[in-house]
Design an enzyme around this catalytic site. Structure first.
Site, PDB file in Angstrom:
ATOM      1  N   GLN A 197      -5.073 -18.600   2.544  1.00 34.74           N
ATOM      2  CA  GLN A 197      -6.500 -18.697   2.194  1.00 34.74           C
ATOM      3  C   GLN A 197      -6.698 -18.893   0.690  1.00 34.74           C
ATOM      4  O   GLN A 197      -7.662 -19.529   0.271  1.00 34.74           O
ATOM      5  CB  GLN A 197      -7.247 -17.428   2.631  1.00 34.74           C
ATOM      6  CG  GLN A 197      -7.405 -17.255   4.127  1.00 34.74           C
ATOM      7  CD  GLN A 197      -6.305 -16.392   4.708  1.00 34.74           C
ATOM      8  OE1 GLN A 197      -5.176 -16.372   4.204  1.00 34.74           O
ATOM      9  NE2 GLN A 197      -6.604 -15.683   5.782  1.00 34.74           N
ATOM     10  N   ASP A 238     -12.665  -6.235   4.149  1.00 35.21           N
ATOM     11  CA  ASP A 238     -13.022  -6.392   5.569  1.00 35.21           C
ATOM     12  C   ASP A 238     -13.651  -5.134   6.148  1.00 35.21           C
ATOM     13  O   ASP A 238     -14.421  -5.193   7.104  1.00 35.21           O
ATOM     14  CB  ASP A 238     -11.791  -6.786   6.386  1.00 35.21           C
ATOM     15  CG  ASP A 238     -11.428  -8.232   6.090  1.00 35.21           C
ATOM     16  OD1 ASP A 238     -10.729  -8.467   5.093  1.00 35.21           O
ATOM     17  OD2 ASP A 238     -11.912  -9.108   6.823  1.00 35.21           O
ATOM     18  N   ASN A 248      -8.327  -5.024   3.468  1.00 35.35           N
ATOM     19  CA  ASN A 248      -8.524  -6.424   3.069  1.00 35.35           C
ATOM     20  C   ASN A 248      -7.247  -7.174   3.427  1.00 35.35           C
ATOM     21  O   ASN A 248      -6.289  -6.584   3.956  1.00 35.35           O
ATOM     22  CB  ASN A 248      -8.850  -6.519   1.571  1.00 35.35           C
ATOM     23  CG  ASN A 248      -9.310  -7.913   1.172  1.00 35.35           C
ATOM     24  OD1 ASN A 248     -10.165  -8.505   1.841  1.00 35.35           O
ATOM     25  ND2 ASN A 248      -8.755  -8.471   0.108  1.00 35.35           N
TER      26      ASN A 248
HETATM   27  O1  MRU Z   1      -8.210 -13.250   7.979  1.00 38.61           O
HETATM   28  P1  MRU Z   1      -9.390 -13.605   7.124  1.00 38.61           P
HETATM   29  O2  MRU Z   1      -9.230 -14.911   6.405  1.00 38.61           O
HETATM   30  O3  MRU Z   1     -10.682 -13.498   7.872  1.00 38.61           O
HETATM   31  O4  MRU Z   1      -9.400 -12.472   6.004  1.00 38.61           O
HETATM   32  C1  MRU Z   1     -10.338 -12.559   4.991  1.00 38.61           C
HETATM   33  C2  MRU Z   1     -10.241 -11.487   3.972  1.00 38.61           C
HETATM   34  O5  MRU Z   1      -9.391 -10.627   4.036  1.00 38.61           O
HETATM   35  C3  MRU Z   1     -11.307 -11.473   2.926  1.00 38.61           C
HETATM   36  O6  MRU Z   1     -10.793 -11.028   1.703  1.00 38.61           O
HETATM   37  C4  MRU Z   1     -12.427 -10.537   3.379  1.00 38.61           C
HETATM   38  O7  MRU Z   1     -12.833 -10.860   4.667  1.00 38.61           O
HETATM   39  C5  MRU Z   1     -13.596 -10.576   2.471  1.00 38.61           C
HETATM   40  S1  MRU Z   1     -14.460 -12.106   2.588  1.00 38.61           S
HETATM   41  C6  MRU Z   1     -15.839 -12.011   1.611  1.00 38.61           C
END
Ligand code: MRU
Length: 345
Positions: A197, A238, A248
């Site tokens: 990401q 999260d 997170n």
């Molecule tokens: O697996 P993902 O891509 O959904 O995980 C995303 C994250 O861990 C982000 O840092 C978190 O959701 C915060 S987004 C504002």
């Protein structure tokens, strides 16, 4: 900046985050099943974006329902809530948004509203959740700018940007807010194995905004800190437990420990919808385990033996003691978090 998720008539359209940064393609969801699949397969991801998407999915399901009576309509709505709640377990925003939609539904049903009126109510509530999220991110950006020095080299992990929210971002909202406030900011983006990401999404959206961004692999962060190349860390979340422990993206904990060792401030940026006061501490946060293929393959290239045992926890928990502050749309909270967070709930 393109919207992460938007209505297209009665359908929901979202940028396919699995394909960025190589191609900018869109996925259109016509049914609530399409929406659940989009969340599960990470077409859309990021805690606030998942919540917004689920709320819009419930409004979509209601709009497409053929039910004429409230009994059948209610059964379908419940089923859709269960379907969406089963997509991803860690980001509490998903459950928060579903709960808000349930509440809107229940209040309408109690007031004797018709199926059509309930449909409208769900659409209005979903749109409010969407718009409020953008507003929250902008406020996070304004509060967050205050913790960023005049010149700052900021490390971030994963993508907590416009793509992970309804727009603007949380951690990247702080970076955007700092830039808007006139700070000179450069960003280091951890690539964020295994889903990348950071490399794919954070770098893509910051560069689109003209923000100076360098991608590093996750194992470089410690060396960069030691070399004095990082002034501040800011990440998203999260789920934040009542005591401040924060789930997170996997690898966040490592970054937090490194930041402490090097005396670098470590901030978490998240809307209030990410704070889960019913979860006392990080041990109670469910951690999603994702498919092993994300680890054994990079794109279509296999990078580990097919016979190897694989682990793929998608999130980790950073204990509150490593967190300098939690930046929300209501302000910046510092330890003791259990007192600070409960005091404003
Ligand atoms: O697996 P993902 O891509 O959904 O995980 C995303 C994250 O861990 C982000 O840092 C978190 O959701 C915060 S987004 C504002």
């Amino acid at each position: 900046m393109l919207p992460t998720i938007a209505w297209d008539g009665d359908a929901i359209v979202m940028v396919d985050q699995r394909k960025l940064p190589v191609t900018e393609t869109y996925v259109t969801c016509h049914t609530v099943n399409d929406v659940a699949k989009a969340i599960k397969t990470m077409v859309i991801r990021g805690a606030p974006a998942i919540g917004v998407c689920a709320a819009m999915g419930l409004a979509l399901g209601a709009a497409r329902s053929k039910a004429t009576g409230t009994k059948q309509f209610t059964t379908e709505f419940q089923r859709n809530c269960d379907l969406l709640a089963a997509t991803r377990p860690t980001a509490v925003n998903l459950f928060w948004a579903i709960e808000r939609m349930k509440q809107a539904f229940a209040e309408g049903a109690q007031a004797g509203k018709s199926v059509d009126q309930l449909r409208t109510r769900l659409r209005v509530t979903a749109d409010r959740i969407h718009d409020d999220d953008v507003e929250s991110c902008r406020a996070i950006g304004r509060f967050g700018a205050a913790v960023v020095p005049d010149t700052a080299r900021i490390l971030t992990h994963c993508n907590a940007g416009a793509l992970a929210t309804a727009g603007y971002g949380t951690a990247l909202g702080v970076i955007r807010g700092a830039v808007e406030a006139g700070r000179t900011v450069t960003v280091m983006a951890d690539e964020t194995r295994p889903f990348l990401q950071g490399a794919r999404l954070t770098a893509w959206e910051l560069l689109k905004d003209g923000i100076d961004t360098t991608v590093i692999t996750d194992n470089m962060a410690g060396a960069m800190m030691r070399a004095g190349e990082i002034d501040l860390v800011v990440v998203g979340a999260d789920r934040i437990a009542a005591n401040g422990d924060t789930a997170n993206k996997i690898g966040t904990y490592t970054v937090a420990v490194l930041a402490r060792e090097h005396g670098i401030p470590f901030y978490v940026a998240a809307p209030w919808s990410t704070i889960d006061l019913s979860t006392p501490d990080g041990r109670a946060i469910p951690i999603e385990e994702r498919p092993s293929r994300e680890v054994t393959h990079v794109g279509n290239t296999q990078v580990a033996p097919s016979t190897a045992k694989i682990r793929n926890p998608s999130f980790d928990v950073t204990p509150a003691k490593f967190i300098t502050g939690i930046i929300t749309e209501r302000g910046v909270y510092t330890a003791p978090f259990d007192v600070a967070l409960r005091g404003t709930s």
